[in-house]
Design an enzyme around this catalytic site. Structure first.
Site, PDB file in Angstrom:
ATOM      1  N   GLU A 103       9.529 -15.203   8.278  1.00 20.06           N
ATOM      2  CA  GLU A 103       8.578 -14.912   9.355  1.00 20.06           C
ATOM      3  C   GLU A 103       7.928 -13.553   9.128  1.00 20.06           C
ATOM      4  O   GLU A 103       8.527 -12.672   8.515  1.00 20.06           O
ATOM      5  CB  GLU A 103       9.307 -14.898  10.701  1.00 20.06           C
ATOM      6  N   ASP A 104       6.731 -13.392   9.646  1.00 25.77           N
ATOM      7  CA  ASP A 104       6.063 -12.097   9.549  1.00 25.77           C
ATOM      8  C   ASP A 104       6.644 -11.102  10.545  1.00 25.77           C
ATOM      9  O   ASP A 104       6.989  -9.988  10.202  1.00 25.77           O
ATOM     10  CB  ASP A 104       4.542 -12.246   9.736  1.00 25.77           C
ATOM     11  N   ASP A 107       8.847 -10.905  17.872  1.00 23.76           N
ATOM     12  CA  ASP A 107       8.451 -10.140  19.051  1.00 23.76           C
ATOM     13  C   ASP A 107       9.431 -10.499  20.175  1.00 23.76           C
ATOM     14  O   ASP A 107      10.529  -9.972  20.218  1.00 23.76           O
ATOM     15  CB  ASP A 107       6.992 -10.533  19.347  1.00 23.76           C
ATOM     16  N   LYS A 135      10.266  -6.261  16.458  1.00 23.56           N
ATOM     17  CA  LYS A 135      10.083  -5.344  17.589  1.00 23.56           C
ATOM     18  C   LYS A 135      11.239  -5.619  18.539  1.00 23.56           C
ATOM     19  O   LYS A 135      11.125  -6.397  19.471  1.00 23.56           O
ATOM     20  CB  LYS A 135       8.778  -5.671  18.325  1.00 23.56           C
ATOM     21  N   ARG A 169      -5.832  -9.964   8.337  1.00 26.27           N
ATOM     22  CA  ARG A 169      -4.688 -10.397   7.534  1.00 26.27           C
ATOM     23  C   ARG A 169      -4.769  -9.829   6.122  1.00 26.27           C
ATOM     24  O   ARG A 169      -3.764  -9.667   5.437  1.00 26.27           O
ATOM     25  CB  ARG A 169      -4.655 -11.929   7.435  1.00 26.27           C
TER      26      ARG A 169
HETATM   27  P1  IMP Z   1       7.494 -14.314  19.666  1.00 25.90           P
HETATM   28  O1  IMP Z   1       7.759 -15.741  20.068  1.00 25.90           O
HETATM   29  O2  IMP Z   1       7.148 -13.476  20.866  1.00 25.90           O
HETATM   30  O3  IMP Z   1       8.620 -13.698  18.873  1.00 25.90           O
HETATM   31  O4  IMP Z   1       6.155 -14.356  18.836  1.00 25.90           O
HETATM   32  C1  IMP Z   1       6.090 -14.081  17.512  1.00 25.90           C
HETATM   33  C2  IMP Z   1       4.694 -14.353  17.008  1.00 25.90           C
HETATM   34  O5  IMP Z   1       3.719 -13.613  17.764  1.00 25.90           O
HETATM   35  C3  IMP Z   1       4.555 -13.867  15.586  1.00 25.90           C
HETATM   36  O6  IMP Z   1       4.874 -14.884  14.673  1.00 25.90           O
HETATM   37  C4  IMP Z   1       3.106 -13.435  15.513  1.00 25.90           C
HETATM   38  O7  IMP Z   1       2.301 -14.543  15.167  1.00 25.90           O
HETATM   39  C5  IMP Z   1       2.767 -13.009  16.911  1.00 25.90           C
HETATM   40  N1  IMP Z   1       2.851 -11.533  17.055  1.00 25.90           N
HETATM   41  C6  IMP Z   1       3.772 -10.847  17.767  1.00 25.90           C
HETATM   42  N2  IMP Z   1       3.561  -9.524  17.702  1.00 25.90           N
HETATM   43  C7  IMP Z   1       2.484  -9.362  16.915  1.00 25.90           C
HETATM   44  C8  IMP Z   1       1.771  -8.187  16.437  1.00 25.90           C
HETATM   45  O8  IMP Z   1       2.085  -7.022  16.728  1.00 25.90           O
HETATM   46  N3  IMP Z   1       0.697  -8.429  15.639  1.00 25.90           N
HETATM   47  C9  IMP Z   1       0.308  -9.701  15.284  1.00 25.90           C
HETATM   48  N4  IMP Z   1       0.954 -10.798  15.690  1.00 25.90           N
HETATM   49  C10 IMP Z   1       2.022 -10.643  16.504  1.00 25.90           C
HETATM   50 MG    MG Z   2       3.515 -15.864  13.326  1.00 26.33          MG
END
Ligand code: IMP
Ligand code: MG
Length: 186
Positions: A103-104, A107, A135, A169
């Site tokens: 994963e990138d 969050d 994060k 990107r």
């Molecule tokens: P989560 O379900 O909240 O963990 O969402 C994760 C996804 O939100 C990641 O795979 C990203 O696509 C997007 N995302 C969360 N934070 C960022 C950020 O700071 N920059 C860009 N994309 C983000």
């Molecule tokens: Mg993503």
């Protein structure tokens, strides 16, 4: 977009291209050691993880294959709801395979926790997560992440695969989105 225009989106550089590459080399070494004697299947989450996965894979010295999933969370674009829709499923059957999800960024953790539950039901031999960025302060659900590139502060980041409205990107580093571009409530 000219490069000047592109860089106007960047408030500050958080992780330089060199720092990214050095850390990815380390992760590659660690994963190579821990998966010695096994065959690995890397599962990339489209689209952001593609850049990280391509670089990471070139540092792996165990036999490996790749596959991709595309998922989209329902609801607001800035906050993950945890309700996830699979837009593109894997081509490969993962039963009995050693799977490493790439994963990138993590969050809230909601997207990945859904994905992990979904993949676990397919009975892989093992399932681990490798995330370039996390994060931790934003975590709403605990996710067991085996490999982490960098812990970052609670800021919206772009570059090296990460987008804001599908752009940025292609930056070779990870930057913080310029405050002028930040939509309210992010
Ligand atoms: P989560 O379900 O909240 O963990 O969402 C994760 C996804 O939100 C990641 O795979 C990203 O696509 C997007 N995302 C969360 N934070 C960022 C950020 O700071 N920059 C860009 N994309 C983000
Ligand atoms: Mg993503």
């Amino acid at each position: 977009m000219s490069s000047v225009e592109l860089e106007r989106g960047v408030g500050e550089v958080l992780i330089s291209a060199d720092e990214l590459q050095a850390r990815i080399r380390e992760l590659g070494r660690e994963i190579t050691e821990e998966y010695a004697g096994r065959e690995l299947l890397l599962v990339g989450v489209l689209k952001g993880a593609v850049f990280f996965m391509a670089d990471l894979m070139r540092h792996l010295k165990v036999p490996c294959e790749i596959d991709f999933m595309a998922i989209s969370s329902y609801g607001a674009s800035t906050d993950s709801s945890g309700v996830v829709r699979i837009l593109k499923d894997l081509d490969i059957n993962i039963e009995g395979r050693h799977v490493l999800v790439v994963e990138d960024i993590i969050d809230s953790g909601l997207t990945l926790s859904y994905l992990v539950r979904n993949l676990e039901s397919r009975e892989p031999a093992s399932l681990e997560i490798c995330a370039l960025l996390t994060k931790t302060a934003r975590r709403e659900i605990e996710v067991d992440v085996r490999y982490i590139g960098f812990e970052i502060p609670n800021k919206f980041v772009i570059g090296y695969g990460l987008d804001f409205a599908e752009r940025y990107r292609n930056l070779p580093y990870v930057g913080v989105l310029h405050p002028d571009l930040m939509p309210e409530g992010v």
